[in-house]
Design a protein around this motif. Structure first.
Motif, mmCIF file in Angstrom:
data_model
loop_
_atom_site.group_PDB
_atom_site.id
_atom_site.type_symbol
_atom_site.label_atom_id
_atom_site.label_comp_id
_atom_site.label_asym_id
_atom_site.label_seq_id
_atom_site.Cartn_x
_atom_site.Cartn_y
_atom_site.Cartn_z
ATOM 1 N N PRO A 142 0.825 -1.213 0.000
ATOM 2 C CA PRO A 142 0.000 0.000 0.000
ATOM 3 C C PRO A 142 0.859 1.263 0.000
ATOM 4 C CG PRO A 142 -0.681 -1.486 1.766
ATOM 5 C CD PRO A 142 0.586 -2.026 1.187
ATOM 6 N N ALA A 143 0.382 2.281 -0.689
ATOM 7 C CA ALA A 143 1.038 3.579 -0.683
ATOM 8 C C ALA A 143 0.664 4.362 0.567
ATOM 9 C CB ALA A 143 0.635 4.375 -1.921
ATOM 10 N N LEU A 144 -0.483 4.010 1.138
ATOM 11 C CA LEU A 144 -1.004 4.740 2.286
ATOM 12 C C LEU A 144 -1.793 3.782 3.163
ATOM 13 C CD1 LEU A 144 -1.808 7.555 3.628
ATOM 14 C CD2 LEU A 144 -3.796 7.481 2.134
ATOM 15 N N VAL A 145 -1.533 3.835 4.464
ATOM 16 C CA VAL A 145 -2.344 3.109 5.448
ATOM 17 C C VAL A 145 -2.657 4.110 6.544
ATOM 18 C CG1 VAL A 145 -2.474 1.219 7.100
ATOM 19 C CG2 VAL A 145 -1.253 0.893 4.951
ATOM 20 N N GLY A 146 -3.929 4.297 6.815
ATOM 21 C CA GLY A 146 -4.318 5.261 7.826
ATOM 22 C C GLY A 146 -5.522 4.787 8.614
ATOM 23 N N PRO A 147 -5.827 5.485 9.699
ATOM 24 C CA PRO A 147 -6.971 5.084 10.524
ATOM 25 C C PRO A 147 -8.283 5.222 9.764
ATOM 26 C CG PRO A 147 -6.104 7.197 11.238
ATOM 27 C CD PRO A 147 -5.176 6.687 10.182
ATOM 28 N N TRP A 148 -9.234 4.396 10.139
ATOM 29 C CA TRP A 148 -10.553 4.444 9.521
ATOM 30 C C TRP A 148 -11.595 4.570 10.619
ATOM 31 C CZ3 TRP A 148 -12.195 6.115 5.280
ATOM 32 C CH2 TRP A 148 -13.480 5.839 4.820
ATOM 33 N N THR A 149 -12.673 5.233 10.317
ATOM 34 C CA THR A 149 -13.715 5.545 11.277
ATOM 35 C C THR A 149 -14.563 4.327 11.621
ATOM 36 O OG1 THR A 149 -13.809 7.712 10.254
ATOM 37 C CG2 THR A 149 -15.624 7.143 11.705
ATOM 38 N N MET A 150 -14.927 4.243 12.898
ATOM 39 C CA MET A 150 -15.850 3.200 13.355
ATOM 40 C C MET A 150 -17.257 3.545 12.883
ATOM 41 S SD MET A 150 -14.395 0.901 15.253
ATOM 42 C CE MET A 150 -14.189 0.411 16.929
ATOM 43 N N GLY A 151 -18.042 2.521 12.680
ATOM 44 C CA GLY A 151 -19.437 2.730 12.314
ATOM 45 C C GLY A 151 -20.272 3.110 13.519
ATOM 46 N N ARG A 152 -21.562 3.263 13.309
ATOM 47 C CA ARG A 152 -22.471 3.676 14.380
ATOM 48 C C ARG A 152 -22.516 2.674 15.535
ATOM 49 N NH1 ARG A 152 -26.479 7.732 12.720
ATOM 50 N NH2 ARG A 152 -26.071 8.218 10.546
ATOM 51 N N ASP A 153 -22.286 1.399 15.223
ATOM 52 C CA ASP A 153 -22.352 0.386 16.281
ATOM 53 C C ASP A 153 -21.074 0.333 17.124
ATOM 54 O OD1 ASP A 153 -20.519 -0.814 14.606
ATOM 55 O OD2 ASP A 153 -21.729 -2.594 14.209
ATOM 56 N N LYS A 154 -20.089 1.161 16.793
ATOM 57 C CA LYS A 154 -18.804 1.246 17.522
ATOM 58 C C LYS A 154 -18.036 -0.071 17.534
ATOM 59 C CE LYS A 154 -19.555 5.501 18.718
ATOM 60 N NZ LYS A 154 -19.236 6.450 17.709
ATOM 61 N N LYS A 155 -18.391 -0.955 16.613
ATOM 62 C CA LYS A 155 -17.735 -2.248 16.538
ATOM 63 C C LYS A 155 -17.165 -2.480 15.140
ATOM 64 C CE LYS A 155 -19.854 -5.605 19.032
ATOM 65 N NZ LYS A 155 -20.700 -6.769 19.264
ATOM 66 N N ASN A 156 -17.962 -2.193 14.138
ATOM 67 C CA ASN A 156 -17.589 -2.427 12.748
ATOM 68 C C ASN A 156 -17.149 -1.119 12.093
ATOM 69 O OD1 ASN A 156 -18.276 -5.256 12.617
ATOM 70 N ND2 ASN A 156 -20.384 -4.575 12.909
ATOM 71 N N PRO A 157 -16.414 -1.217 10.976
ATOM 72 C CA PRO A 157 -15.956 0.005 10.316
ATOM 73 C C PRO A 157 -17.093 0.708 9.567
ATOM 74 C CG PRO A 157 -15.334 -1.906 9.021
ATOM 75 C CD PRO A 157 -15.924 -2.425 10.306
ATOM 76 N N LYS A 158 -16.939 2.008 9.423
ATOM 77 C CA LYS A 158 -17.864 2.782 8.606
ATOM 78 C C LYS A 158 -17.679 2.325 7.159
ATOM 79 C CE LYS A 158 -18.568 7.514 7.117
ATOM 80 N NZ LYS A 158 -17.998 8.862 7.147
ATOM 81 N N PRO A 159 -18.754 2.144 6.406
ATOM 82 C CA PRO A 159 -18.607 1.700 5.010
ATOM 83 C C PRO A 159 -17.915 2.752 4.146
ATOM 84 C CG PRO A 159 -20.893 1.530 5.753
ATOM 85 C CD PRO A 159 -20.151 2.260 6.805
ATOM 86 N N LEU A 160 -17.137 2.278 3.185
ATOM 87 C CA LEU A 160 -16.540 3.179 2.199
ATOM 88 C C LEU A 160 -17.630 3.744 1.309
ATOM 89 C CD1 LEU A 160 -13.487 0.988 1.223
ATOM 90 C CD2 LEU A 160 -13.333 3.293 2.141
ATOM 91 N N ASP A 161 -17.431 4.960 0.827
ATOM 92 C CA ASP A 161 -18.355 5.560 -0.126
ATOM 93 C C ASP A 161 -17.548 6.360 -1.149
ATOM 94 O OD1 ASP A 161 -17.631 7.882 1.219
ATOM 95 O OD2 ASP A 161 -19.557 8.110 2.231
ATOM 96 N N ALA A 162 -18.221 6.893 -2.149
ATOM 97 C CA ALA A 162 -17.530 7.596 -3.236
ATOM 98 C C ALA A 162 -16.710 8.791 -2.746
ATOM 99 C CB ALA A 162 -18.531 8.018 -4.313
ATOM 100 N N PRO A 163 -17.264 9.690 -1.927
ATOM 101 C CA PRO A 163 -16.438 10.827 -1.481
ATOM 102 C C PRO A 163 -15.198 10.381 -0.691
ATOM 103 C CG PRO A 163 -18.748 11.275 -1.050
ATOM 104 C CD PRO A 163 -18.653 9.849 -1.485
ATOM 105 N N ALA A 164 -15.352 9.387 0.173
ATOM 106 C CA ALA A 164 -14.215 8.898 0.949
ATOM 107 C C ALA A 164 -13.167 8.274 0.035
ATOM 108 C CB ALA A 164 -14.680 7.883 1.987
ATOM 109 N N PHE A 165 -13.614 7.494 -0.941
ATOM 110 C CA PHE A 165 -12.684 6.854 -1.871
ATOM 111 C C PHE A 165 -11.903 7.903 -2.655
ATOM 112 C CE2 PHE A 165 -11.675 4.888 -6.024
ATOM 113 C CZ PHE A 165 -10.858 3.859 -5.583
ATOM 114 N N HIS A 166 -12.594 8.922 -3.152
ATOM 115 C CA HIS A 166 -11.914 9.964 -3.932
ATOM 116 C C HIS A 166 -10.923 10.750 -3.069
ATOM 117 C CE1 HIS A 166 -14.113 9.055 -7.509
ATOM 118 N NE2 HIS A 166 -15.267 9.205 -6.886
ATOM 119 N N THR A 167 -11.266 10.992 -1.822
ATOM 120 C CA THR A 167 -10.343 11.668 -0.906
ATOM 121 C C THR A 167 -9.122 10.793 -0.638
ATOM 122 O OG1 THR A 167 -12.142 12.889 0.131
ATOM 123 C CG2 THR A 167 -10.109 12.683 1.400
ATOM 124 N N LEU A 168 -9.348 9.501 -0.439
ATOM 125 C CA LEU A 168 -8.235 8.576 -0.213
ATOM 126 C C LEU A 168 -7.318 8.485 -1.435
ATOM 127 C CD1 LEU A 168 -10.205 5.803 1.668
ATOM 128 C CD2 LEU A 168 -8.315 7.158 2.628
#
Length: 157
Positions: A44-70
Motif C-alpha cells: 500500500p502507498a497509504l495506510v491510515g486510521p478508519w472511522t468506526m461505524g455507528r455500532d462502535k464495533k464495525n468500520p464505517k462503510p466506504l463511499d464515493a467521497p471517501a474513496f476519492h479523498t483517499l
C-alpha cells in the motif's frame, strides 16, 4: 486487476482501474484502518486510521467521497516520495569562478550492480564544461565544487 475489470464498490473494498481501498483491522488497537494500494504495486502507498461505524464495533462503510479523498491523499503521498527521492539523488550548487557563475550538479545513479554518480559543470548559458563519473557518496558542496573547478575539472581525490 485489468483496465477492463469493473469497479468494485463494497462496504470495505472499493477499487477502480488505478487504486484499491481496503478497510482492514488495525493491528495496533481495536479500531480499523484503510489501506490504499495502487494497481500493480506490491504494498500500500497509504495506510491510515478508519472511522468506526455507528455500532462502535464495525468500520464505517466506504463511499464515493471517501474513496476519492483517499485516492487524492495516496497520490500526494507518492508524489512527495518521488520528490524526496529526486532531491536525494540530484544535487546542485552554483559557484563563482572568475567573472561568471558555474553550476555544478551531481546525479546519483543507484544501480544495484554499479552505483555511481555523474558530476557535471555548466556555464551560465547552459553549455557543459565538464562531466566526470564519481563515487555515489561524493559530497557536493560549494567547497568541493570550487576545488573541482580550480583543479581544471580533474577527478577529485
Amino acid at each position: 486487476m485489468t483496465d477492463t475489470a469493473a469497479p468494485i464498490q463494497e462496504a470495505t473494498l472499493w477499487s477502480d482501474a488505478l487504486w484499491t481501498a481496503r478497510v482492514i483491522k488495525n493491528e495496533d488497537d481495536d479500531g480499523w484502518a484503510v489501506a490504499m494500494t495502487r494497481q500493480g504495486d506490491p504494498e500500500p502507498a497509504l495506510v491510515g486510521p478508519w472511522t468506526m461505524g455507528r455500532d462502535k464495533k464495525n468500520p464505517k462503510p466506504l463511499d464515493a467521497p471517501a474513496f476519492h479523498t483517499l485516492v487524492k491523499t495516496a497520490n500526494e503521498v507518492l508524489r512527495r516520495h518521488e520528490q524526496q527521492l529526486h532531491a536525494r539523488l540530484n544535487k546542485h550548487v552554483s559557484v563563482g569562478a572568475g567573472s561568471e557563475r558555474i553550476r555544478v550538479s551531481l546525479q546519483i545513479v543507484p544501480d544495484e550492480d554499479n552505483p555511481h554518480a555523474m558530476l557535471r559543470a555548466h556555464d551560465e548559458s547552459g553549455s557543459e564544461l565538464a562531466e566526470l563519473r564519481v563515487k555515489p557518496d561524493f559530497r557536493l558542496n560549494a567547497a568541493s565544487a570550487e576545488a573541482w573547478i580550480e583543479s581544471g575539472f580533474e577527478k577529485p581525490r
